[in-house]
Scaffold this active site. Sequence first.
Site, PDB file in Angstrom:
ATOM      1  N   GLY A  65      -3.722   3.046  -2.912  1.00  0.00           N
ATOM      2  CA  GLY A  65      -4.232   3.760  -4.088  1.00  0.00           C
ATOM      3  C   GLY A  65      -5.314   2.957  -4.781  1.00  0.00           C
ATOM      4  O   GLY A  65      -6.014   2.148  -4.169  1.00  0.00           O
ATOM      5  N   ASP A  66      -5.426   3.177  -6.088  1.00  0.00           N
ATOM      6  CA  ASP A  66      -6.445   2.465  -6.869  1.00  0.00           C
ATOM      7  C   ASP A  66      -5.996   1.055  -7.258  1.00  0.00           C
ATOM      8  O   ASP A  66      -6.836   0.172  -7.476  1.00  0.00           O
ATOM      9  CB  ASP A  66      -6.784   3.250  -8.142  1.00  0.00           C
ATOM     10  CG  ASP A  66      -5.550   3.508  -9.007  1.00  0.00           C
ATOM     11  OD1 ASP A  66      -4.424   3.613  -8.453  1.00  0.00           O
ATOM     12  OD2 ASP A  66      -5.695   3.591 -10.237  1.00  0.00           O
TER      13      ASP A  66
ATOM     14  N   SER B 139       8.968   2.367  -9.941  1.00  0.00           N
ATOM     15  CA  SER B 139       7.517   2.553  -9.784  1.00  0.00           C
ATOM     16  C   SER B 139       6.794   1.314  -9.287  1.00  0.00           C
ATOM     17  O   SER B 139       5.615   1.391  -8.932  1.00  0.00           O
ATOM     18  CB  SER B 139       6.905   2.987 -11.118  1.00  0.00           C
ATOM     19  OG  SER B 139       6.925   1.930 -12.052  1.00  0.00           O
TER      20      SER B 139
ATOM     21  N   GLY C 129      -4.268   7.700  -8.377  1.00  0.00           N
ATOM     22  CA  GLY C 129      -5.213   6.655  -7.990  1.00  0.00           C
ATOM     23  C   GLY C 129      -6.490   7.174  -7.370  1.00  0.00           C
ATOM     24  O   GLY C 129      -7.580   6.636  -7.605  1.00  0.00           O
TER      25      GLY C 129
ATOM     26  N   THR D 132       2.046  -1.802  -8.182  1.00  0.00           N
ATOM     27  CA  THR D 132       2.635  -0.470  -8.010  1.00  0.00           C
ATOM     28  C   THR D 132       3.281  -0.317  -6.640  1.00  0.00           C
ATOM     29  O   THR D 132       2.925  -1.022  -5.693  1.00  0.00           O
ATOM     30  CB  THR D 132       1.540   0.614  -8.153  1.00  0.00           C
ATOM     31  OG1 THR D 132       2.148   1.904  -8.196  1.00  0.00           O
ATOM     32  CG2 THR D 132       0.561   0.582  -6.994  1.00  0.00           C
TER      33      THR D 132
ATOM     34  N   ARG E  36      -1.340   4.500   3.071  1.00  0.00           N
ATOM     35  CA  ARG E  36      -2.215   4.891   1.958  1.00  0.00           C
ATOM     36  C   ARG E  36      -2.297   3.766   0.921  1.00  0.00           C
ATOM     37  O   ARG E  36      -1.283   3.232   0.487  1.00  0.00           O
ATOM     38  CB  ARG E  36      -1.671   6.165   1.310  1.00  0.00           C
ATOM     39  CG  ARG E  36      -2.438   6.638   0.051  1.00  0.00           C
ATOM     40  CD  ARG E  36      -1.766   6.229  -1.225  1.00  0.00           C
ATOM     41  NE  ARG E  36      -2.390   6.835  -2.411  1.00  0.00           N
ATOM     42  CZ  ARG E  36      -2.131   6.449  -3.658  1.00  0.00           C
ATOM     43  NH1 ARG E  36      -1.254   5.494  -3.893  1.00  0.00           N
ATOM     44  NH2 ARG E  36      -2.727   7.024  -4.670  1.00  0.00           N
TER      45      ARG E  36
ATOM     46  N   THR F  40       3.307   2.786 -12.299  1.00  0.00           N
ATOM     47  CA  THR F  40       2.530   1.582 -12.019  1.00  0.00           C
ATOM     48  C   THR F  40       2.567   0.762 -13.291  1.00  0.00           C
ATOM     49  O   THR F  40       2.761   1.312 -14.365  1.00  0.00           O
ATOM     50  CB  THR F  40       1.052   1.969 -11.745  1.00  0.00           C
ATOM     51  OG1 THR F  40       0.983   2.693 -10.529  1.00  0.00           O
ATOM     52  CG2 THR F  40       0.131   0.774 -11.653  1.00  0.00           C
TER      53      THR F  40
ATOM     54  N   THR G  65      -3.327   3.719 -14.666  1.00  0.00           N
ATOM     55  CA  THR G  65      -2.163   4.249 -13.957  1.00  0.00           C
ATOM     56  C   THR G  65      -2.373   5.758 -13.813  1.00  0.00           C
ATOM     57  O   THR G  65      -3.161   6.348 -14.555  1.00  0.00           O
ATOM     58  CB  THR G  65      -0.853   3.988 -14.720  1.00  0.00           C
ATOM     59  OG1 THR G  65      -0.919   4.632 -15.996  1.00  0.00           O
ATOM     60  CG2 THR G  65      -0.597   2.509 -14.924  1.00  0.00           C
ATOM     61  N   GLY G  66      -1.650   6.346 -12.898  1.00  0.00           N
ATOM     62  CA  GLY G  66      -1.810   7.781 -12.661  1.00  0.00           C
ATOM     63  C   GLY G  66      -2.401   8.019 -11.280  1.00  0.00           C
ATOM     64  O   GLY G  66      -2.331   7.140 -10.414  1.00  0.00           O
TER      65      GLY G  66
HETATM   66  N1  ASP Z   1      -2.162   4.652  -9.579  1.00  0.00           N
HETATM   67  C1  ASP Z   1      -1.048   4.583  -8.676  1.00  0.00           C
HETATM   68  C2  ASP Z   1      -1.508   4.988  -7.325  1.00  0.00           C
HETATM   69  O1  ASP Z   1      -2.250   5.940  -7.199  1.00  0.00           O
HETATM   70  C3  ASP Z   1       0.119   5.424  -9.028  1.00  0.00           C
HETATM   71  C4  ASP Z   1       0.523   5.468 -10.464  1.00  0.00           C
HETATM   72  O2  ASP Z   1      -0.063   4.838 -11.308  1.00  0.00           O
HETATM   73  O3  ASP Z   1       1.453   6.171 -10.778  1.00  0.00           O
HETATM   74  O4  ASP Z   1      -1.056   4.396  -6.367  1.00  0.00           O
END
Ligand code: ASP
Length: 349
Positions: free
Chosen positions: A231-232, A89, A255, A219, A229, A201, A252-253
């Site tokens: 993410g957050d 990850s 983004g 991440t 791309r 992440t 995390t999750g």
């Molecule tokens: N937050 C991360 C993203 O969207 C991915 C993750 O946390 O799993 O890139």
Amino acid sequence: MSDSVNRRTFLGTAALAAAGTTIPGLLAASPPEAPWVARPQASKFAAVGSANGIISVRNAVELMQRGRDTLDAAVEGVKIVELDPADDSVGYGGLPNENGVVQLDASCMHGPSKRAGAVAALEGIKTPSEVARLILRYTNHILLVGEGAKKFALSYGFKEEDLLTPASREKWLRWRANRGSGDSWVDVPDKQPIGMEHTGTINLNVVNAKGEISSVTTTSGLAWKIAGRAGDSPIVGAGQYTDNEIGAAGSTGLGEANIMVCGGFLTVEHMRQGMAPTDACLATLRRVVAMTPPRLLDERGRPRYQLQFYAVNKAGVYGCAALFPTKYAACDATNGARTLDGAALFPGN
Ligand code: ASP
């Protein structure tokens, strides 16, 4: 209570008490104590983050206890996992984009100096958190992306390397083969349902005995993402945020869902209003749900994705909440490193 500051302090401590997270040093502060009376302290060395960062929280607290700066402790903590080929990850071994290329995102903030650094879509460098820290430390910029970020890292002596491991490459090959029935690839058996994105992440938020605070998020982003791309995680205020007067928070999750509410910043603002860290995370998640487009909600109005927030305040109280049940990692001077259950906005998966 004569002024808003007192009221805010009262609300903050009341919220902490209601959440069952009383901090001895905070709540017992009112009566003046004789100089020789032992003063109970909140657990000042604290680190909180995603469950895959259990080794990171332990390492960060140990480093802070030995006197290392909070940002260095946080970056050294996540670096262990960035360099671990078994974690798919973050960093080396992270799952690639749709073209089979690993593109890494990271950001960090240092509370005492009020500085931030970030990289997005960085290729070929195993430890994006270190590159983000260099941007923070040596430039007037905050975010470098793609080729520019790589050249910047190479100028500091980083080696360009292939970040795919045999295992992450195999996962990508399987995903590519199973992507669509009308393509020219032959399907291969895979337990992972098509279309399901791997996520992962590390976010890590730390505070030391002086109340100095830092945060970092790193991440490889969503697996199989469209090339380029971001993410957050590289977005200061979304993937992580620190205000040295208040605390730090990160996520995390999915983004994209976090970017829509600037969740790291919003969670710190909730703590500023007096919320305990867990309540602050829950309040942010309610905003996330409110900002979710209908196509990402199920028939009961629940998001079809997962998102977690982690937070620590200046007193060393920490917490985590997610849309759905989750675990998180934390370490403090009293309890050591442990995996805990976060609060969840919705039960079930
Ligand atoms: N937050 C991360 C993203 O969207 C991915 C993750 O946390 O799993 O890139």
